[in-house]
Scaffold this motif. Structure first.
Motif, mmCIF file in Angstrom:
data_model
loop_
_atom_site.group_PDB
_atom_site.id
_atom_site.type_symbol
_atom_site.label_atom_id
_atom_site.label_comp_id
_atom_site.label_asym_id
_atom_site.label_seq_id
_atom_site.Cartn_x
_atom_site.Cartn_y
_atom_site.Cartn_z
ATOM 1 N N LYS A 1 1.021 -1.084 0.014
ATOM 2 C CA LYS A 1 0.034 -0.001 0.200
ATOM 3 C C LYS A 1 0.851 1.157 -0.091
ATOM 4 C CE LYS A 1 -3.396 2.427 2.824
ATOM 5 N NZ LYS A 1 -3.966 2.572 3.883
ATOM 6 N N GLU A 2 1.926 1.355 0.842
ATOM 7 C CA GLU A 2 2.766 2.446 0.796
ATOM 8 C C GLU A 2 3.715 2.591 -0.477
ATOM 9 O OE1 GLU A 2 4.964 1.973 4.193
ATOM 10 O OE2 GLU A 2 3.523 2.243 5.467
ATOM 11 N N LYS A 3 3.834 1.469 -1.240
ATOM 12 C CA LYS A 3 4.736 1.674 -2.520
ATOM 13 C C LYS A 3 3.745 2.311 -3.605
ATOM 14 C CE LYS A 3 7.899 -1.991 -1.816
ATOM 15 N NZ LYS A 3 8.560 -3.242 -2.412
ATOM 16 N N SER A 4 2.483 2.113 -3.642
ATOM 17 C CA SER A 4 1.552 2.525 -4.519
ATOM 18 C C SER A 4 1.086 3.867 -4.058
ATOM 19 C CB SER A 4 0.317 1.736 -4.746
ATOM 20 O OG SER A 4 -0.261 1.507 -3.504
#
Length: 157
Positions: free
Chosen positions: A154-157
């Motif tokens: 989620k944090e990468k996207s």
């Protein structure tokens, strides 16, 4: 036709009775197998402790910053600032405190939702992959919604 209507009514009464008897039966299936009652009690106490800390922080921010006028907060006894930079610093401090209060309020919402998940017996399940959230993660962030893998994605996207 009349007989079919009677059968439908009879069947719907039976279904309603079963649903009313066990309204939580569907969520009970998703109960996390790795958690004992003792574990749930431990995490609930962690969450409640964190909730109290956040409420204290919000109260402190409200008492020290939000309930005072800019004049009172700066300690200035006159109605005028000595310098524009003083006014800017006071404004920055006030906005910073409001930002902290907002962040704490967001955490409070997460905590309330975690308590709700405990009651629904879905606490400790990742909301994305429905896998179990690691106990060590829940010790650090007891109101976590996602397992570490899904949180990283989620944090990468």
């Amino acid at each position: 036709m009349v007989k079919a209507k009677k059968n439908i009514k009879k069947y719907s009464k039976i279904v309603k009775k079963k649903i009313l008897k066990n309204p939580i039966k569907k969520t009970a299936q998703h109960k996390v197998k790795g958690f004992t009652k003792k574990d749930i009690k431990f995490y609930k106490s962690l969450i409640i402790k964190r909730k109290e800390e956040i409420l204290d922080t919000i109260k402190h921010i409200a008492d020290t910053t939000l309930r005072k006028s800019q004049k009172e907060a700066s300690g200035d006894i006159s109605g005028y600032s000595y310098h524009m930079a003083d006014a800017a610093t006071d404004t920055y401090d006030r906005e910073f405190s409001l930002s902290l209060a907002s962040s704490e309020q967001d955490a409070l919402y997460e905590i309330e939702d975690a308590l709700k998940r405990i009651e629904e017996k879905t606490f400790g399940l990742c909301e994305v992959c429905h896998g179990q959230i690691a106990k060590i993660r829940l010790k650090v962030v007891p109101y976590a919604r996602l397992c570490l893998k899904c949180q990283e994605a989620k944090e990468k996207s």
